[in-house]
Design a protein around this motif. Structure first.
Motif, PDB file in Angstrom:
ATOM      1  N   GLY A 196      -4.096  -4.709   4.375  1.00 46.87           N
ATOM      2  CA  GLY A 196      -3.524  -3.571   3.675  1.00 46.87           C
ATOM      3  C   GLY A 196      -2.107  -3.351   4.158  1.00 46.87           C
ATOM      4  N   LEU A 197      -1.408  -2.450   3.549  1.00 47.91           N
ATOM      5  CA  LEU A 197      -0.061  -2.148   4.004  1.00 47.91           C
ATOM      6  C   LEU A 197      -0.117  -1.533   5.409  1.00 47.91           C
ATOM      7  N   PRO A 198       1.001  -1.587   6.143  1.00 49.43           N
ATOM      8  CA  PRO A 198       0.971  -1.186   7.555  1.00 49.43           C
ATOM      9  C   PRO A 198       0.502   0.252   7.756  1.00 49.43           C
ATOM     10  N   LEU A 199       0.058   0.517   8.975  1.00 49.08           N
ATOM     11  CA  LEU A 199      -0.447   1.850   9.316  1.00 49.08           C
ATOM     12  C   LEU A 199       0.558   2.946   8.997  1.00 49.08           C
ATOM     13  N   ARG A 200       1.821   2.708   9.306  1.00 53.70           N
ATOM     14  CA  ARG A 200       2.838   3.745   9.126  1.00 53.70           C
ATOM     15  C   ARG A 200       3.671   3.536   7.856  1.00 53.70           C
ATOM     16  N   HIS A 201       3.103   2.848   6.917  1.00 57.03           N
ATOM     17  CA  HIS A 201       3.790   2.656   5.639  1.00 57.03           C
ATOM     18  C   HIS A 201       3.970   4.005   4.932  1.00 57.03           C
ATOM     19  N   PRO A 202       5.136   4.267   4.354  1.00 61.60           N
ATOM     20  CA  PRO A 202       5.360   5.560   3.705  1.00 61.60           C
ATOM     21  C   PRO A 202       4.331   5.826   2.615  1.00 61.60           C
ATOM     22  N   GLY A 203       3.802   7.023   2.614  1.00 55.87           N
ATOM     23  CA  GLY A 203       2.746   7.359   1.674  1.00 55.87           C
ATOM     24  C   GLY A 203       3.152   7.225   0.217  1.00 55.87           C
ATOM     25  N   ARG A 204       4.420   7.452  -0.103  1.00 55.16           N
ATOM     26  CA  ARG A 204       4.881   7.348  -1.485  1.00 55.16           C
ATOM     27  C   ARG A 204       5.479   5.982  -1.791  1.00 55.16           C
ATOM     28  N   GLY A 205       5.387   5.066  -0.828  1.00 53.56           N
ATOM     29  CA  GLY A 205       5.837   3.709  -1.073  1.00 53.56           C
ATOM     30  C   GLY A 205       7.309   3.499  -0.801  1.00 53.56           C
ATOM     31  N   ASN A 206       7.667   2.223  -0.528  1.00 55.54           N
ATOM     32  CA  ASN A 206       9.080   1.905  -0.304  1.00 55.54           C
ATOM     33  C   ASN A 206       9.441   0.519  -0.826  1.00 55.54           C
ATOM     34  N   GLY A 207       8.609  -0.031  -1.710  1.00 57.83           N
ATOM     35  CA  GLY A 207       8.909  -1.343  -2.268  1.00 57.83           C
ATOM     36  C   GLY A 207       8.523  -2.496  -1.365  1.00 57.83           C
ATOM     37  N   HIS A 208       7.577  -2.289  -0.465  1.00 61.99           N
ATOM     38  CA  HIS A 208       7.093  -3.345   0.421  1.00 61.99           C
ATOM     39  C   HIS A 208       6.474  -4.471  -0.415  1.00 61.99           C
ATOM     40  N   LEU A 209       6.557  -5.703   0.076  1.00 62.35           N
ATOM     41  CA  LEU A 209       5.953  -6.837  -0.617  1.00 62.35           C
ATOM     42  C   LEU A 209       4.466  -6.571  -0.885  1.00 62.35           C
ATOM     43  N   HIS A 210       4.027  -6.822  -2.095  1.00 61.53           N
ATOM     44  CA  HIS A 210       2.636  -6.657  -2.537  1.00 61.53           C
ATOM     45  C   HIS A 210       2.185  -5.195  -2.491  1.00 61.53           C
ATOM     46  N   GLU A 211       3.105  -4.284  -2.518  1.00 65.17           N
ATOM     47  CA  GLU A 211       2.730  -2.875  -2.417  1.00 65.17           C
ATOM     48  C   GLU A 211       1.955  -2.427  -3.654  1.00 65.17           C
TER      49      GLU A 211
ATOM     50  N   CYS B 135     -15.322 -13.190   0.466  1.00 62.87           N
ATOM     51  CA  CYS B 135     -14.087 -13.492  -0.261  1.00 62.87           C
ATOM     52  C   CYS B 135     -12.919 -12.898   0.516  1.00 62.87           C
ATOM     53  N   LEU B 136     -11.943 -13.742   0.870  1.00 63.21           N
ATOM     54  CA  LEU B 136     -10.794 -13.343   1.682  1.00 63.21           C
ATOM     55  C   LEU B 136      -9.524 -13.459   0.842  1.00 63.21           C
ATOM     56  N   THR B 137      -8.839 -12.342   0.638  1.00 63.51           N
ATOM     57  CA  THR B 137      -7.598 -12.372  -0.131  1.00 63.51           C
ATOM     58  C   THR B 137      -6.458 -11.810   0.715  1.00 63.51           C
ATOM     59  N   THR B 138      -5.266 -11.903   0.178  1.00 65.18           N
ATOM     60  CA  THR B 138      -4.156 -11.167   0.773  1.00 65.18           C
ATOM     61  C   THR B 138      -4.007  -9.843   0.021  1.00 65.18           C
ATOM     62  N   THR B 139      -2.893  -9.153   0.249  1.00 65.98           N
ATOM     63  CA  THR B 139      -2.699  -7.808  -0.275  1.00 65.98           C
ATOM     64  C   THR B 139      -2.381  -7.792  -1.765  1.00 65.98           C
ATOM     65  N   GLY B 140      -2.433  -6.597  -2.340  1.00 67.82           N
ATOM     66  CA  GLY B 140      -1.899  -6.315  -3.666  1.00 67.82           C
ATOM     67  C   GLY B 140      -2.461  -7.151  -4.793  1.00 67.82           C
ATOM     68  N   PRO B 141      -1.626  -7.972  -5.434  1.00 68.56           N
ATOM     69  CA  PRO B 141      -2.081  -8.695  -6.621  1.00 68.56           C
ATOM     70  C   PRO B 141      -3.263  -9.612  -6.331  1.00 68.56           C
ATOM     71  N   ALA B 142      -3.315 -10.188  -5.138  1.00 68.24           N
ATOM     72  CA  ALA B 142      -4.424 -11.086  -4.811  1.00 68.24           C
ATOM     73  C   ALA B 142      -5.747 -10.335  -4.814  1.00 68.24           C
ATOM     74  N   LEU B 143      -5.777  -9.181  -4.150  1.00 66.68           N
ATOM     75  CA  LEU B 143      -7.008  -8.397  -4.123  1.00 66.68           C
ATOM     76  C   LEU B 143      -7.361  -7.887  -5.510  1.00 66.68           C
ATOM     77  N   LEU B 144      -6.365  -7.461  -6.282  1.00 61.32           N
ATOM     78  CA  LEU B 144      -6.645  -6.989  -7.631  1.00 61.32           C
ATOM     79  C   LEU B 144      -7.133  -8.128  -8.524  1.00 61.32           C
ATOM     80  N   ASN B 145      -6.674  -9.349  -8.267  1.00 65.23           N
ATOM     81  CA  ASN B 145      -7.219 -10.498  -8.993  1.00 65.23           C
ATOM     82  C   ASN B 145      -8.719 -10.643  -8.761  1.00 65.23           C
ATOM     83  N   ALA B 146      -9.161 -10.307  -7.556  1.00 66.92           N
ATOM     84  CA  ALA B 146     -10.578 -10.448  -7.206  1.00 66.92           C
ATOM     85  C   ALA B 146     -11.407  -9.246  -7.643  1.00 66.92           C
ATOM     86  N   ALA B 147     -10.774  -8.191  -8.142  1.00 70.20           N
ATOM     87  CA  ALA B 147     -11.504  -6.959  -8.442  1.00 70.20           C
ATOM     88  C   ALA B 147     -12.561  -7.157  -9.525  1.00 70.20           C
ATOM     89  N   THR B 148     -12.292  -8.002 -10.519  1.00 69.92           N
ATOM     90  CA  THR B 148     -13.290  -8.241 -11.559  1.00 69.92           C
ATOM     91  C   THR B 148     -14.533  -8.878 -10.972  1.00 69.92           C
TER      92      THR B 148
END
Length: 531
Positions: free
Chosen positions: A102-117, A71-84
């Motif tokens: 997943g979010l980029p390697l150097r994505h801020p650990g506390r988040g920055n509002g990236h798409l599908h974060e 099963c191949l999904t994109t990030t965030g909501p797509a993967l969580l849709n497949a979690a069940t």
């Protein structure tokens, strides 16, 4: 051979090296480098209409074929849709590889509002699969894929999730594609084999309980049961491991009184590839006064729910073969056959009483599926009261059912996966009206694929099981009735055939026509017509 590849291409090349030719998924902004590589490596993508459907379809593919689904999904909501779907695969020991960016390697650990974060999507999946791993270099991707496939082939099969940071999917690096890791089947320890043989050879009233873990050992299990003259009962996922018309077959459904009585009377019980789980037993554990011998590829699972007197931690086929090789000459099988006949008659009587509202349905399904068909059932009354114990099965992997997690919406997308894995087999999806609405959009997927797939919807006007449970508790019955939906019209709007059947003969004719049709056929069956 080392090649300079993008992360997306390295992933697809690694999948292909492990025999993957079909993935189920939906393109998204962050997984496009993977999609760019699929066709170049001869991998087909099947596009469901929801990622939960993609996960269920990969699960159905895996159950029907015996090979890992992807099963191949994109990030965030797509993967969580497949979690069940991932949790369902874990619950029922199904090897499905879930892949996502997943979010980029150097994505801020506390988040920055990236798409599908998502705060930590790897941790979210890690909670419901065998393990979730985030790679950190393009060069690591082939090894991570090889490790995942090896893990799914070791011991008890479980789903795995791999997360690849989205910036690695476009990054190029020298990559060596890892060959599949040979995973030898786990052989049983000889002292335990000899101890089990002594018990079974001396047993006057042995019984075999077979679960889904016995699916790859059906022939050897049949031979051993015949050698012992032992009646065989199966769990839902073990249904068909011994053909239902075999003289020693009692049937599927451990919850019936006939099974409890048979096991209580046994002086030896051989449980193969089963957790003896509450979701199979329903009304409490089995009473096991005789010697319990358990065969399981999972060292933890072999002690779950009932402590064995003798434990064989091993591949089911190797363990059963070892038992046969050390077994003395067979004794008189007639008493065992007589016990099986009595237990089968009692079991079927109880199953018919339990499934009385669905006996016409199961007769029609049996005629349509024959000896080679596959039923993908949802968590619906028509399935667990009707088809589980009343529909005959003749081969393993022919009854796909979401046992442990008990999810709704499984049947249709799982049937799509099963039909793609086994195009020569008749495949039918069985739903209730409530459960179908969880994944009804996958009718469009089946129509796009032009699958001759019957989808039977038994309509009781809502969530019938919960309605009955509310009533049994003496509480107000509410929030369970659903307004009428014109399911045939919905099906036709999505490119399928759609019709209504009002009795068993109409249903039987509709099923036969649907299996020969040029597209899926939804068959709407009022519950009053299913009996």
């Amino acid at each position: 051979m080392t090649e300079k590849l993008t992360g997306g291409e390295a992933l697809v090349a690694a999948l292909r090296a492990h025999g993957t030719d079909t993935v189920f998924g939906i393109p998204g902004t962050h997984n496009l480098p993977v999609y760019a590589a699929l066709s170049r490596h001869g991998v087909r993508n099947v596009t469901p209409r929801h990622e939960q459907g993609a996960g269920y379809a990969a699960d159905g593919w895996a159950r029907a074929s015996g090979r890992p689904g992807v099963c191949l999904t994109t990030t965030g909501p797509a993967l969580l849709n497949a979690a069940t779907a991932a949790a369902q695969a874990h619950s029922d020991s199904v090897p499905v590889l879930f892949l996502s960016p997943g979010l980029p390697l150097r994505h801020p650990g506390r988040g920055n509002g990236h798409l599908h974060e998502v705060k930590d999507q790897r941790a979210a999946l890690d909670a419901v699969v065998a393990y979730s791993h985030r790679v950190t270099r393009v060069e690591e991707i082939p090894a991570a894929v090889a490790c995942a496939f090896a893990a799914m082939a070791t011991g008890r099969p479980r789903p795995v999730h791999l997360e690849i940071p989205l910036d690695l999917l476009d990054e190029q690096a020298p990559v060596t594609i890892a060959e599949p890791v040979p995973v030898p089947a786990l052989a049983p320890a000889l002292p335990q084999v000899r101890a089990a043989v002594r018990v079974l050879a001396d047993a006057a009233r042995p019984v075999v309980v077979a679960g889904g873990g016995a699916s790859g050992a059906a022939g050897t299990l049949r031979t051993l049961a015949e050698h012992l003259g032992a009646p065989v009962v199966t769990t839902a996922n073990g249904k068909g491991v011994l053909a239902d018309d075999h003289p020693l077959a009692v049937g599927a459904g451990l919850h019936h009184r006939a099974v409890h009585d048979l096991v209580r009377d046994a002086d030896a019980v051989l449980a193969v590839g089963t957790e003896l789980a509450p979701s199979d037993l329903w009304s409490g554990p089995l009473d096991l006064p005789g010697t319990l011998i358990r065969v399981d590829a999972d060292a933890a699972g072999v002690t779950a729910n009932a402590l064995p007197d003798i434990a064989l931690v091993a591949d089911a086929a190797l363990a059963l073969r070892a038992l046969l090789e050390h077994m003395p000459a067979p004794g008189d099988a007639a008493p065992g056959a007589r016990r099986a006949t009595r237990a089968r008659a009692e079991h079927r009587e109880q199953a018919r009483a339990e499934g009385s509202a669905h006996l016409g349905l199961t007769r029609a399904l049996a005629g349509a599926l024959g000896r080679d068909g596959v039923l993908a059932g949802d968590s619906t009354m028509a399935c667990y009261y009707g088809a589980l114990s009343n529909l005959p099965a003749y081969k393993p992997r022919s009854f796909l059912y979401p046992t442990g997690l008990g999810t709704l919406g499984y049947g249709l997308p799982a049937a799509i996966g099963a039909k793609l894995a086994r195009p020569e087999a008749p495949v039918v999806a069985l739903h209730g009206d409530g459960g179908l609405m969880f994944t009804v959009q996958e009718l469009a997927t089946a129509a796009q694929l032009r699958l001759p797939l019957p989808v039977v919807v038994v309509d009781n006007g809502g969530y019938g099981e919960i309605r009955d449970e509310m009533d049994a508790r003496g509480e107000p019955v509410h929030a369970v009735d659903l307004p009428f939906v014109d399911f045939p019209l919905v099906a036709r709007a999505m490119g399928c055939h759609g019709l209504r059947a009002d009795d068993e003969p109409q249903l039987a004719r509709a099923l036969q026509a649907a299996l020969a049709a040029d597209r899926p056929t939804l068959i709407h069956l009022p519950e009053s017509a299913a009996g």
